[in-house]
Design a protein around this motif. Structure first.
Motif, PDB file in Angstrom:
ATOM      1  N   THR A  64      17.721  18.584  20.498  1.00 22.32           N
ATOM      2  CA  THR A  64      18.325  19.246  19.345  1.00 22.32           C
ATOM      3  C   THR A  64      19.556  20.020  19.795  1.00 22.32           C
ATOM      4  O   THR A  64      19.639  20.473  20.935  1.00 22.32           O
ATOM      5  CB  THR A  64      17.325  20.176  18.637  1.00 22.32           C
ATOM      6  OG1 THR A  64      16.601  20.959  19.592  1.00 22.32           O
ATOM      7  CG2 THR A  64      16.331  19.366  17.819  1.00 22.32           C
ATOM      8  N   THR A 179      10.367  17.073  16.387  1.00 14.50           N
ATOM      9  CA  THR A 179      11.281  17.998  15.713  1.00 14.50           C
ATOM     10  C   THR A 179      10.783  19.439  15.790  1.00 14.50           C
ATOM     11  O   THR A 179      11.580  20.377  15.726  1.00 14.50           O
ATOM     12  CB  THR A 179      11.460  17.605  14.241  1.00 14.50           C
ATOM     13  OG1 THR A 179      10.171  17.411  13.641  1.00 14.50           O
ATOM     14  CG2 THR A 179      12.274  16.323  14.113  1.00 14.50           C
ATOM     15  N   SER A 361       8.934  21.421  10.932  1.00 11.47           N
ATOM     16  CA  SER A 361       9.416  20.048  11.095  1.00 11.47           C
ATOM     17  C   SER A 361      10.621  19.754  10.215  1.00 11.47           C
ATOM     18  O   SER A 361      11.361  18.796  10.463  1.00 11.47           O
ATOM     19  CB  SER A 361       8.299  19.041  10.799  1.00 11.47           C
ATOM     20  OG  SER A 361       7.810  19.205   9.481  1.00 11.47           O
ATOM     21  N   VAL A 364      14.990  20.473  11.454  1.00 14.38           N
ATOM     22  CA  VAL A 364      15.941  19.532  12.050  1.00 14.38           C
ATOM     23  C   VAL A 364      16.428  18.610  10.939  1.00 14.38           C
ATOM     24  O   VAL A 364      15.644  17.879  10.344  1.00 14.38           O
ATOM     25  CB  VAL A 364      15.302  18.721  13.195  1.00 14.38           C
ATOM     26  CG1 VAL A 364      16.313  17.737  13.781  1.00 14.38           C
ATOM     27  CG2 VAL A 364      14.794  19.658  14.288  1.00 14.38           C
ATOM     28  N   THR A 367      19.583  13.275  12.252  1.00 14.51           N
ATOM     29  CA  THR A 367      19.372  12.911  13.653  1.00 14.51           C
ATOM     30  C   THR A 367      20.274  11.737  13.996  1.00 14.51           C
ATOM     31  O   THR A 367      20.294  10.734  13.288  1.00 14.51           O
ATOM     32  CB  THR A 367      17.900  12.554  13.910  1.00 14.51           C
ATOM     33  OG1 THR A 367      17.078  13.701  13.632  1.00 14.51           O
ATOM     34  CG2 THR A 367      17.685  12.147  15.360  1.00 14.51           C
ATOM     35  N   GLY A 389      19.558  16.726  15.320  1.00 15.76           N
ATOM     36  CA  GLY A 389      18.874  16.045  16.404  1.00 15.76           C
ATOM     37  C   GLY A 389      19.701  14.944  17.046  1.00 15.76           C
ATOM     38  O   GLY A 389      20.631  14.391  16.440  1.00 15.76           O
TER      39      GLY A 389
END
Length: 399
Positions: A64, A179, A361, A364, A367, A389
């Protein structure tokens, strides 16, 4: 958030190390290397790794983007470039050596899912012996060191990380989402350290806690303090972040930009809570780094209270303090930067249970593939999500 230490590890610390094992990967590891402000990150292949005794090689599952990564990329803080950014990640061990141990003293083995501390410490210098390994005289930090031969895989923006002896490694549960776990190596462990610094003077249970800043650290602190029995008020200028803080257990939120007479201002919110029976704030956690927030925390803390400064990790204007007010109110001001191995272990233990109670969770947002590290940094700089992410496309795991 952990930041660049102005005294990087000496070359001897990074190079003169006993060899434990040479690992040749089935397919070369890849690291994204940052070379300076405005320059694109370059993918660098690393076909093999020479592990020192006590090192482990970890294949990254998810990294992250921390605020300090963004500060480095924007040039807001000094950096030993070129470097591999990233110090929040979770991964799986693919190679070990003799004397490869977890923070709890157990031997590490291939296949274990782990997180690790942002710092590498010697364990023997005066600071380490004082219980301050995060300020080791020969400190090295993941995601902060200049990329060099022998430790190319030194940051989380890579398919693999060479986790060196002297790093606190914590084995994590297979069921906890990546996450949730990746930020443990920075945000969550730092909050544990901050709350530990506060609760050493003022018990959390029953306390009124003021948190300034509702980013990743702020909402984490809100959840942890609330779970410990505190009444938490969160101050942040962003309405969406204030709403997020409520989802993590805040009893009330305030807007530091509101006029003094506004009912949504920090002082007004605290006054309303006290009129409703709440205690005056005796713990303040300053997690934003904003100079006005530092002053607010110190000005509004109650008698015998403790102010823990965490967010002030970049150069900026000084904050003027009134020493008479500090003395008469018996106020303690403490600084927290990084954390100890015990803090990281406690962070993992907390997240393993708390992710069912709080929406960790969901913190994040988007991604990206590893190759799009620059896009991830750019999005993280907009502060739309507490975290962004990076997912590597990993080579086959070693047997």
């Amino acid at each position: 958030m952990p930041e660049h230490d102005p005294h990087p590890a000496s070359p001897a610390t990074l190079t003169a190390r006993p060899v434990g094992r040479e690992v040749v990967l089935p397919r070369a590891a890849e690291a994204m290397v940052w070379s300076g402000v405005g320059l694109p990150s370059d993918a660098v292949a690393v076909p093999g790794v020479l592990l020192g005794l006590g090192d482990v090689l970890v294949e990254v599952e998810l990294a992250t983007v921390c605020g300090s990564d963004v500060h480095t990329a924007l040039g807001h803080r000094p950096a030993n470039k070129p470097l591999v950014l990233g110090h929040e990640q979770v991964g799986r061990i693919v190679a070990v050596t003799e004397k490869s141990y977890a923070a709890n003293g157990m031997s590490l083995r291939v296949g274990q899912r782990v997180v690790w501390s942002v710092t590498v410490s010697c364990g023997t210098c005066p600071r380490c012996r004082r219980g301050l390994p995060q300020k080791c005289i020969e400190l090295a930090k993941y995601g902060h060191e200049r990329m060099r031969r022998g430790w190319e895989l030194s940051g989380g923006f890579a398919t693999h990380v060479q986790v060196r002896a002297g790093t606190a490694v914590v084995v994590v549960d297979e069921q906890v989402p990546a996450t949730v776990l990746a930020p443990a190596s920075c945000a969550t462990a730092t909050v544990v350290a901050a709350l530990g610094a506060a609760s050493a003077l003022v018990p959390l249970a029953g306390a009124t806690v003021l948190v300034t800043g509702a980013g990743m650290l702020g909402v984490t602190a809100c959840a942890m303090a609330t779970d410990a029995g505190a009444l938490v008020i969160v101050s942040d200028p962003d309405a969406a972040r204030r709403q997020l803080a409520l989802a993590f257990g805040a009893a009330a939120v305030a807007d530091p930009g509101a006029p003094c007479e506004s009912p949504t201002g920090v002082a007004s919110v605290l006054t309303a809570l006290q009129q409703a029976g709440a205690a005056e704030p005796t713990i303040a956690l300053e997690l934003s780094g904003a100079r006005p927030a530092v002053k607010t925390a110190i000005d509004l803390i109650g008698i015998g209270g403790v102010v823990v400064l965490v967010g002030s990790v970049s150069p900026g204007e000084a904050v003027v303090l009134d020493p008479e007010s500090i003395v008469r109110r018996l106020v303690t001001v403490r600084g927290v930067h990084n954390y100890t191995p015990g803090d990281l272990a406690q962070a993992v233990a907390y997240l393993s249970g708390a992710w069912h109670r709080h929406p960790f969770s969901a913190l994040v947002g988007a991604t990206f593939d590893l190759a799009k590290a620059d896009a991830a940094l750019a999005l993280a700089a907009t502060a739309r999500h507490p975290r962004v992410g990076l997912t590597p496309q990993p080579p086959a795991t070693l047997g």
